[in-house]
Design an enzyme around this catalytic site. Structure first.
Site, mmCIF file in Angstrom:
data_model
loop_
_atom_site.group_PDB
_atom_site.id
_atom_site.type_symbol
_atom_site.label_atom_id
_atom_site.label_comp_id
_atom_site.label_asym_id
_atom_site.label_seq_id
_atom_site.Cartn_x
_atom_site.Cartn_y
_atom_site.Cartn_z
ATOM 1 N N SER A 1 -32.716 -33.065 -18.363
ATOM 2 C CA SER A 1 -31.963 -33.708 -19.440
ATOM 3 C C SER A 1 -32.772 -34.739 -20.217
ATOM 4 O O SER A 1 -33.687 -35.353 -19.682
ATOM 5 C CB SER A 1 -30.750 -34.445 -18.855
ATOM 6 O OG SER A 1 -29.912 -33.593 -18.132
ATOM 7 N N VAL B 1 -25.295 -39.411 -25.324
ATOM 8 C CA VAL B 1 -25.288 -37.960 -25.437
ATOM 9 C C VAL B 1 -26.424 -37.412 -24.570
ATOM 10 O O VAL B 1 -27.590 -37.680 -24.835
ATOM 11 C CB VAL B 1 -25.452 -37.512 -26.897
ATOM 12 C CG1 VAL B 1 -25.397 -35.991 -27.000
ATOM 13 C CG2 VAL B 1 -24.403 -38.160 -27.795
ATOM 14 N N GLU B 2 -26.073 -36.669 -23.551
ATOM 15 C CA GLU B 2 -27.048 -36.014 -22.683
ATOM 16 C C GLU B 2 -27.194 -34.568 -23.146
ATOM 17 O O GLU B 2 -26.203 -33.858 -23.310
ATOM 18 C CB GLU B 2 -26.560 -36.055 -21.238
ATOM 19 C CG GLU B 2 -27.494 -35.421 -20.246
ATOM 20 C CD GLU B 2 -26.949 -35.495 -18.799
ATOM 21 O OE1 GLU B 2 -27.620 -34.949 -17.916
ATOM 22 O OE2 GLU B 2 -25.863 -36.076 -18.585
ATOM 23 N N VAL B 3 -28.432 -34.144 -23.412
ATOM 24 C CA VAL B 3 -28.710 -32.756 -23.789
ATOM 25 C C VAL B 3 -29.559 -32.167 -22.673
ATOM 26 O O VAL B 3 -30.593 -32.752 -22.299
ATOM 27 C CB VAL B 3 -29.423 -32.670 -25.145
ATOM 28 C CG1 VAL B 3 -29.700 -31.210 -25.512
ATOM 29 C CG2 VAL B 3 -28.605 -33.353 -26.242
#
Length: 132
Positions: free
Chosen positions: A115, A126-128
């Site tokens: 992540s 916001v974690e992608v």
């Protein structure tokens, strides 16, 4: 007992400026804006991605189905990338969008993920991620 829920359809963020938030998510993550009419006839705003969306509201949004204490900047959620995470990182850098943390190893709903974390204009986390 087996869960009676299949999946998340959408979530809602309370934001300071709907247009600034929309522009950020369009630029950072390629989301598409959507306008629709709420049950009370007022305009509503959303960000679409894949089969999901994030509805946006500001403090002035009137709807009977609103959180009891809508709070700007309290969002913290994880999104699974549709492309390799390294490509996401390259895209963010090319668009001058800062990564707060990462890439780091984490655990998602289905197993290990990799992540990066970024913040939207209101400070929502916001974690992608990508599954590894």
């Amino acid at each position: 007992m087996k869960s009676i829920i299949d999946r998340i359809d959408h979530l809602v963020l309370t934001v300071t400026d709907i247009e600034a938030t929309t522009q950020f998510y369009e630029k950072a993550l390629g989301f598409e804006r959507e306008f629709f009419t709420g049950p009370e006839g007022q305009p509503r705003y959303a960000l679409r991605f894949g089969q999901y969306k994030i509805n946006l509201q500001d403090r002035a949004t009137e709807t009977p189905t609103k959180a009891k204490v809508p709070t700007i900047g309290a969002g913290d959620f994880c999104l699974i990338a549709a492309i390799p995470l390294d490509d996401v990182i390259t895209h963010l850098a090319a668009n001058n969008i800062a990564i707060d943390v990462g890439p780091v190893a984490r655990r998602g709903a289905l197993g290990p993920i990799r992540s990066v974390y970024l913040r939207d204009p209101d400070g929502n986390l916001v974690e992608v991620s990508e599954y590894i």
